[in-house]
Design a protein around this motif. Structure first.
Motif, PDB file in Angstrom:
ATOM      1  N   PRO A   1       0.831  -1.206   0.000  1.00 39.91           N
ATOM      2  CA  PRO A   1       0.000   0.000   0.000  1.00 39.91           C
ATOM      3  C   PRO A   1       0.866   1.257   0.000  1.00 39.91           C
ATOM      4  CG  PRO A   1       0.062  -0.946   2.194  1.00 39.91           C
ATOM      5  CD  PRO A   1       0.830  -1.887   1.310  1.00 39.91           C
ATOM      6  N   ASP A   2       1.400   1.611  -1.145  1.00 36.93           N
ATOM      7  CA  ASP A   2       2.300   2.757  -1.274  1.00 36.93           C
ATOM      8  C   ASP A   2       1.466   4.043  -1.259  1.00 36.93           C
ATOM      9  OD1 ASP A   2       4.098   4.700  -1.946  1.00 36.93           O
ATOM     10  OD2 ASP A   2       4.737   3.796  -3.840  1.00 36.93           O
ATOM     11  N   ARG A   3       1.361   4.668  -0.106  1.00 39.33           N
ATOM     12  CA  ARG A   3       0.479   5.830   0.036  1.00 39.33           C
ATOM     13  C   ARG A   3       0.931   7.006  -0.814  1.00 39.33           C
ATOM     14  NH1 ARG A   3      -1.126   6.004   6.492  1.00 39.33           N
ATOM     15  NH2 ARG A   3      -2.063   3.903   6.570  1.00 39.33           N
ATOM     16  N   ARG A   4       2.235   7.213  -0.896  1.00 40.28           N
ATOM     17  CA  ARG A   4       2.729   8.327  -1.708  1.00 40.28           C
ATOM     18  C   ARG A   4       2.373   8.130  -3.180  1.00 40.28           C
ATOM     19  NH1 ARG A   4       9.045  10.429  -1.984  1.00 40.28           N
ATOM     20  NH2 ARG A   4       8.677  12.196  -3.393  1.00 40.28           N
ATOM     21  N   GLY A   5       2.605   6.906  -3.684  1.00 40.73           N
ATOM     22  CA  GLY A   5       2.272   6.620  -5.069  1.00 40.73           C
ATOM     23  C   GLY A   5       0.788   6.711  -5.329  1.00 40.73           C
ATOM     24  N   LEU A   6      -0.028   6.240  -4.391  1.00 40.12           N
ATOM     25  CA  LEU A   6      -1.481   6.295  -4.566  1.00 40.12           C
ATOM     26  C   LEU A   6      -1.987   7.726  -4.527  1.00 40.12           C
ATOM     27  CD1 LEU A   6      -2.570   3.208  -2.437  1.00 40.12           C
ATOM     28  CD2 LEU A   6      -2.649   3.438  -4.925  1.00 40.12           C
ATOM     29  N   ARG A   7      -1.396   8.566  -3.685  1.00 39.30           N
ATOM     30  CA  ARG A   7      -1.794   9.972  -3.671  1.00 39.30           C
ATOM     31  C   ARG A   7      -1.495  10.628  -5.012  1.00 39.30           C
ATOM     32  NH1 ARG A   7       0.154  10.027   1.762  1.00 39.30           N
ATOM     33  NH2 ARG A   7       2.185  10.781   1.042  1.00 39.30           N
ATOM     34  N   ARG A   8      -0.335  10.290  -5.577  1.00 42.98           N
ATOM     35  CA  ARG A   8       0.013  10.851  -6.881  1.00 42.98           C
ATOM     36  C   ARG A   8      -0.957  10.354  -7.952  1.00 42.98           C
ATOM     37  NH1 ARG A   8       5.650  11.982  -9.451  1.00 42.98           N
ATOM     38  NH2 ARG A   8       4.985  13.090 -11.314  1.00 42.98           N
ATOM     39  N   ALA A   9      -1.308   9.086  -7.893  1.00 40.99           N
ATOM     40  CA  ALA A   9      -2.258   8.525  -8.852  1.00 40.99           C
ATOM     41  C   ALA A   9      -3.611   9.219  -8.751  1.00 40.99           C
ATOM     42  CB  ALA A   9      -2.410   7.024  -8.611  1.00 40.99           C
ATOM     43  N   MET A  10      -4.092   9.404  -7.529  1.00 44.25           N
ATOM     44  CA  MET A  10      -5.375  10.083  -7.351  1.00 44.25           C
ATOM     45  C   MET A  10      -5.292  11.519  -7.836  1.00 44.25           C
ATOM     46  SD  MET A  10      -7.645   7.995  -6.125  1.00 44.25           S
ATOM     47  CE  MET A  10      -8.859   9.109  -5.394  1.00 44.25           C
ATOM     48  N   GLY A  11      -4.139  12.160  -7.632  1.00 41.54           N
ATOM     49  CA  GLY A  11      -3.979  13.532  -8.087  1.00 41.54           C
ATOM     50  C   GLY A  11      -4.076  13.648  -9.595  1.00 41.54           C
TER      51      GLY A  11
ATOM     52  N   LEU B   1      -7.879  13.253 -10.319  1.00 41.36           N
ATOM     53  CA  LEU B   1      -8.651  14.400  -9.854  1.00 41.36           C
ATOM     54  C   LEU B   1      -8.345  15.647 -10.668  1.00 41.36           C
ATOM     55  CD1 LEU B   1      -8.437  13.836  -5.995  1.00 41.36           C
ATOM     56  CD2 LEU B   1     -10.378  13.402  -7.507  1.00 41.36           C
ATOM     57  N   GLY B   2      -7.184  15.663 -11.325  1.00 40.64           N
ATOM     58  CA  GLY B   2      -6.840  16.761 -12.221  1.00 40.64           C
ATOM     59  C   GLY B   2      -7.427  16.603 -13.611  1.00 40.64           C
ATOM     60  N   GLY B   3      -8.160  15.506 -13.835  1.00 39.11           N
ATOM     61  CA  GLY B   3      -8.820  15.306 -15.118  1.00 39.11           C
ATOM     62  C   GLY B   3      -7.947  14.688 -16.192  1.00 39.11           C
ATOM     63  N   SER B   4      -6.827  14.073 -15.795  1.00 37.26           N
ATOM     64  CA  SER B   4      -5.910  13.484 -16.773  1.00 37.26           C
ATOM     65  C   SER B   4      -6.064  11.966 -16.826  1.00 37.26           C
ATOM     66  CB  SER B   4      -4.468  13.872 -16.427  1.00 37.26           C
ATOM     67  OG  SER B   4      -4.273  15.263 -16.567  1.00 37.26           O
TER      68      SER B   4
ATOM     69  N   ARG C   1     -12.449   2.689  -7.565  1.00 38.22           N
ATOM     70  CA  ARG C   1     -13.536   2.929  -6.622  1.00 38.22           C
ATOM     71  C   ARG C   1     -13.432   4.312  -6.003  1.00 38.22           C
ATOM     72  NH1 ARG C   1     -13.182   0.676  -2.195  1.00 38.22           N
ATOM     73  NH2 ARG C   1     -15.283   1.306  -1.590  1.00 38.22           N
ATOM     74  N   MET C   2     -12.242   4.650  -5.506  1.00 36.46           N
ATOM     75  CA  MET C   2     -12.092   5.876  -4.747  1.00 36.46           C
ATOM     76  C   MET C   2     -12.141   7.120  -5.628  1.00 36.46           C
ATOM     77  SD  MET C   2     -12.170   4.600  -1.867  1.00 36.46           S
ATOM     78  CE  MET C   2     -12.123   6.190  -1.054  1.00 36.46           C
ATOM     79  N   SER C   3     -11.694   7.012  -6.856  1.00 37.44           N
ATOM     80  CA  SER C   3     -11.709   8.182  -7.745  1.00 37.44           C
ATOM     81  C   SER C   3     -13.046   8.345  -8.444  1.00 37.44           C
ATOM     82  CB  SER C   3     -10.599   8.062  -8.787  1.00 37.44           C
ATOM     83  OG  SER C   3     -10.878   7.026  -9.705  1.00 37.44           O
ATOM     84  N   GLY C   4     -13.737   7.241  -8.699  1.00 38.36           N
ATOM     85  CA  GLY C   4     -14.954   7.301  -9.494  1.00 38.36           C
ATOM     86  C   GLY C   4     -14.686   7.596 -10.954  1.00 38.36           C
ATOM     87  N   ALA C   5     -13.437   7.478 -11.385  1.00 37.82           N
ATOM     88  CA  ALA C   5     -13.072   7.812 -12.759  1.00 37.82           C
ATOM     89  C   ALA C   5     -13.587   6.770 -13.739  1.00 37.82           C
ATOM     90  CB  ALA C   5     -11.548   7.925 -12.885  1.00 37.82           C
ATOM     91  N   VAL C   6     -13.763   7.185 -14.980  1.00 39.20           N
ATOM     92  CA  VAL C   6     -14.083   6.257 -16.050  1.00 39.20           C
ATOM     93  C   VAL C   6     -12.894   5.330 -16.258  1.00 39.20           C
ATOM     94  CG1 VAL C   6     -14.587   6.057 -18.523  1.00 39.20           C
ATOM     95  CG2 VAL C   6     -15.649   7.886 -17.170  1.00 39.20           C
ATOM     96  N   VAL C   7     -13.175   4.042 -16.449  1.00 39.70           N
ATOM     97  CA  VAL C   7     -12.137   3.037 -16.680  1.00 39.70           C
ATOM     98  C   VAL C   7     -12.138   2.657 -18.159  1.00 39.70           C
ATOM     99  CG1 VAL C   7     -11.307   0.721 -16.119  1.00 39.70           C
ATOM    100  CG2 VAL C   7     -12.352   2.145 -14.332  1.00 39.70           C
ATOM    101  N   GLN C   8     -10.972   2.691 -18.767  1.00 42.81           N
ATOM    102  CA  GLN C   8     -10.814   2.298 -20.171  1.00 42.81           C
ATOM    103  C   GLN C   8     -10.029   0.987 -20.232  1.00 42.81           C
ATOM    104  OE1 GLN C   8     -11.792   3.706 -23.405  1.00 42.81           O
ATOM    105  NE2 GLN C   8     -11.191   1.575 -23.698  1.00 42.81           N
TER     106      GLN C   8
ATOM    107  N   VAL D   1     -14.381  14.358 -11.480  1.00 38.33           N
ATOM    108  CA  VAL D   1     -14.498  13.323 -10.448  1.00 38.33           C
ATOM    109  C   VAL D   1     -14.079  13.912  -9.121  1.00 38.33           C
ATOM    110  CG1 VAL D   1     -14.085  11.428 -12.051  1.00 38.33           C
ATOM    111  CG2 VAL D   1     -12.162  12.451 -10.849  1.00 38.33           C
ATOM    112  N   GLU D   2     -14.677  13.387  -8.066  1.00 40.42           N
ATOM    113  CA  GLU D   2     -14.317  13.759  -6.715  1.00 40.42           C
ATOM    114  C   GLU D   2     -14.093  12.465  -5.937  1.00 40.42           C
ATOM    115  OE1 GLU D   2     -17.393  16.136  -5.080  1.00 40.42           O
ATOM    116  OE2 GLU D   2     -17.114  17.793  -6.496  1.00 40.42           O
ATOM    117  N   PRO D   3     -13.170  12.483  -4.975  1.00 42.96           N
ATOM    118  CA  PRO D   3     -12.920  11.251  -4.212  1.00 42.96           C
ATOM    119  C   PRO D   3     -14.175  10.772  -3.519  1.00 42.96           C
ATOM    120  CG  PRO D   3     -11.263  12.935  -3.742  1.00 42.96           C
ATOM    121  CD  PRO D   3     -12.348  13.612  -4.512  1.00 42.96           C
ATOM    122  N   ARG D   4     -14.409   9.479  -3.570  1.00 46.83           N
ATOM    123  CA  ARG D   4     -15.529   8.902  -2.843  1.00 46.83           C
ATOM    124  C   ARG D   4     -15.125   8.732  -1.381  1.00 46.83           C
ATOM    125  NH1 ARG D   4     -16.961   4.201  -7.300  1.00 46.83           N
ATOM    126  NH2 ARG D   4     -18.278   5.477  -8.645  1.00 46.83           N
TER     127      ARG D   4
END
Length: 232
Positions: free
Chosen positions: A83-93, A96-99, A127-134, A227-230
């Motif tokens: 559970p790499d929290r730093r990497g996951l925060r970057r991924a969520m960022g 959440l930035g729409g990229s 799940r947490m981002s609610g982003a569209v999955v491709q 998207v907003e974090p769930r």
């Protein structure tokens, strides 16, 4: 990368379904991973330029050419199988930035046989981002550049884009979707794009569709929404 592929593979290379990839908004791109050419190949043929890829932290351990290449190619480190929290925060960022964030749910390159059971990380991010999955199926990349090869081989290679989907927070019966079911739902969508011999642990599509019913829902690729974090 596009130039190299077209010059080297020519008509042996095909991109299928790119017209259905959402052109705006947060997008979590998930693919099978069978070759070292997958990470540079996939972002090169995504019809978007705002892409970021998660790559194993070992590539970034030293300030050298490899580190520079990965960073220049919009990759950032993630500590695998943890559970790499730093990497996951970057991924969520990124999301959440729409990229676009590119993830390989199996967590490692599968050098023989079909797909293996996904780790829950991709399901958590979805799940947490609610982003569209491709979902994306990569076909022929292992034969093109197998382990131990010094040069790619001229064989047919395809990048197959599936229909975009979104992981639901809860199933229609009200039960909560957990991270592993979310990851398996994504892998099912990838497996449906692959020939049977590459599906591995996701070969029984009928049983998977029954077990994972209600985990994912289709989305309109033209209906991009922020998207907003769930809530956790």
């Amino acid at each position: 990368m596009r130039l190299i592929v077209h010059l080297y593979l020519g008509r042996r290379f095909r991109v299928v379904g790119a017209a259905g990839v959402p052109r705006a908004g947060a997008l979590l791109v998930c693919a099978n991973h069978a070759s070292t050419i997958d990470p540079p190949l996939l972002p090169a043929f995504l019809p978007r330029s705002d892409t970021w890829s998660m790559a194993k932290a070992e590539w970034f351990a030293r300030a050298n050419l490899t580190n520079w290449l990965f960073t220049s190619y919009h990759a950032f480190p993630i500590v695998r199988h943890s559970p790499d929290r730093r990497g996951l925060r970057r991924a969520m960022g990124v999301l959440l930035g729409g990229s676009v964030l590119i993830v390989y749910p199996e967590g490692t390159r599968i050098e023989a046989g079909g797909m293996r059971r996904a780790e829950p990380g991709a399901g958590f991010i979805a799940r947490m981002s609610g982003a569209v999955v491709q979902p994306v199926g990569l076909v022929g990349t292992r034969d093109c550049f197998p382990r131990g090869a010094r040069w790619p081989r001229r064989v047919p290679v395809q990048v197959r884009f599936g229909s975009p989907l979104r992981i639901r927070d809860r199933r229609p019966d009200g039960s909560r979707v957990d991270n592993q079911d979310a990851a398996d739902g994504i892998m099912l969508a990838i497996a449906e794009l692959l020939p049977e011999e590459l599906r591995g642990e996701y070969a029984d599509l009928a049983a998977l569709r029954e077990r994972l019913a209600g985990v994912a829902e289709p989305v309109d690729p033209d209906a991009a929404v922020p998207v907003e974090p769930r809530p956790t």
